[in-house]
Write a protein that holds these residues in place. Structure first.
Motif, mmCIF file in Angstrom:
data_model
loop_
_atom_site.group_PDB
_atom_site.id
_atom_site.type_symbol
_atom_site.label_atom_id
_atom_site.label_comp_id
_atom_site.label_asym_id
_atom_site.label_seq_id
_atom_site.Cartn_x
_atom_site.Cartn_y
_atom_site.Cartn_z
ATOM 1 N N GLU A 234 -6.584 4.990 5.702
ATOM 2 C CA GLU A 234 -7.092 3.922 6.577
ATOM 3 C C GLU A 234 -7.010 4.345 8.041
ATOM 4 O O GLU A 234 -7.936 4.120 8.818
ATOM 5 C CB GLU A 234 -6.308 2.637 6.349
ATOM 6 C CG GLU A 234 -6.757 1.483 7.205
ATOM 7 C CD GLU A 234 -8.163 0.997 6.911
ATOM 8 O OE1 GLU A 234 -8.795 0.431 7.838
ATOM 9 O OE2 GLU A 234 -8.655 1.165 5.785
ATOM 10 N N ILE B 29 0.840 -1.194 0.000
ATOM 11 C CA ILE B 29 0.000 0.000 0.000
ATOM 12 C C ILE B 29 0.879 1.249 0.000
ATOM 13 O O ILE B 29 2.050 1.203 0.367
ATOM 14 C CB ILE B 29 -0.987 0.034 1.193
ATOM 15 C CG1 ILE B 29 -0.248 0.088 2.534
ATOM 16 C CG2 ILE B 29 -1.937 -1.138 1.142
ATOM 17 C CD1 ILE B 29 -1.172 0.302 3.709
ATOM 18 N N THR B 30 0.289 2.351 -0.395
ATOM 19 C CA THR B 30 1.011 3.619 -0.432
ATOM 20 C C THR B 30 0.855 4.345 0.897
ATOM 21 O O THR B 30 -0.008 3.993 1.722
ATOM 22 C CB THR B 30 0.462 4.524 -1.549
ATOM 23 O OG1 THR B 30 -0.897 4.875 -1.226
ATOM 24 C CG2 THR B 30 0.518 3.841 -2.905
ATOM 25 N N GLN C 182 -2.662 5.660 1.152
ATOM 26 C CA GLN C 182 -3.644 4.637 1.532
ATOM 27 C C GLN C 182 -3.556 4.341 3.027
ATOM 28 O O GLN C 182 -4.581 4.164 3.690
ATOM 29 C CB GLN C 182 -3.411 3.359 0.736
ATOM 30 C CG GLN C 182 -3.776 3.474 -0.727
ATOM 31 C CD GLN C 182 -3.332 2.277 -1.532
ATOM 32 O OE1 GLN C 182 -2.218 1.788 -1.369
ATOM 33 N NE2 GLN C 182 -4.211 1.804 -2.405
#
Length: 70
Positions: free
Chosen positions: A53, A45-46, A49
């Motif tokens: 979250e 994931i970046t 992201q």
């Protein structure tokens, strides 16, 4: 023939498991936000992201937790 699924009541152990996951959710999201670039890449994931979250509210739990399939 059509089948109708009648949901059964959640057992006490299922309810407590769901509650434990819900309580641990903010801690897990904070830990995700603290991961460095290398670990985020490992997870796939970046940074954006991970931050998105981490910013989600506690009541915005993953669907699989709510459905009880985990």
């Amino acid at each position: 023939m059509t089948q109708v699924a009648i949901p059964r009541p959640l057992s006490a152990s299922h309810k407590s498991g769901w509650l434990q996951r819900l309580v641990s959710l903010p801690r897990q999201r904070r830990a995700l936000a603290r991961l460095d670039a290398r670990l985020l890449k490992d997870v796939g994931i970046t940074r954006a992201q991970a931050e998105a979250e981490a910013a989600r509210p506690i009541w915005d739990a993953p669907d699989i937790w709510i459905s009880g399939r985990c």
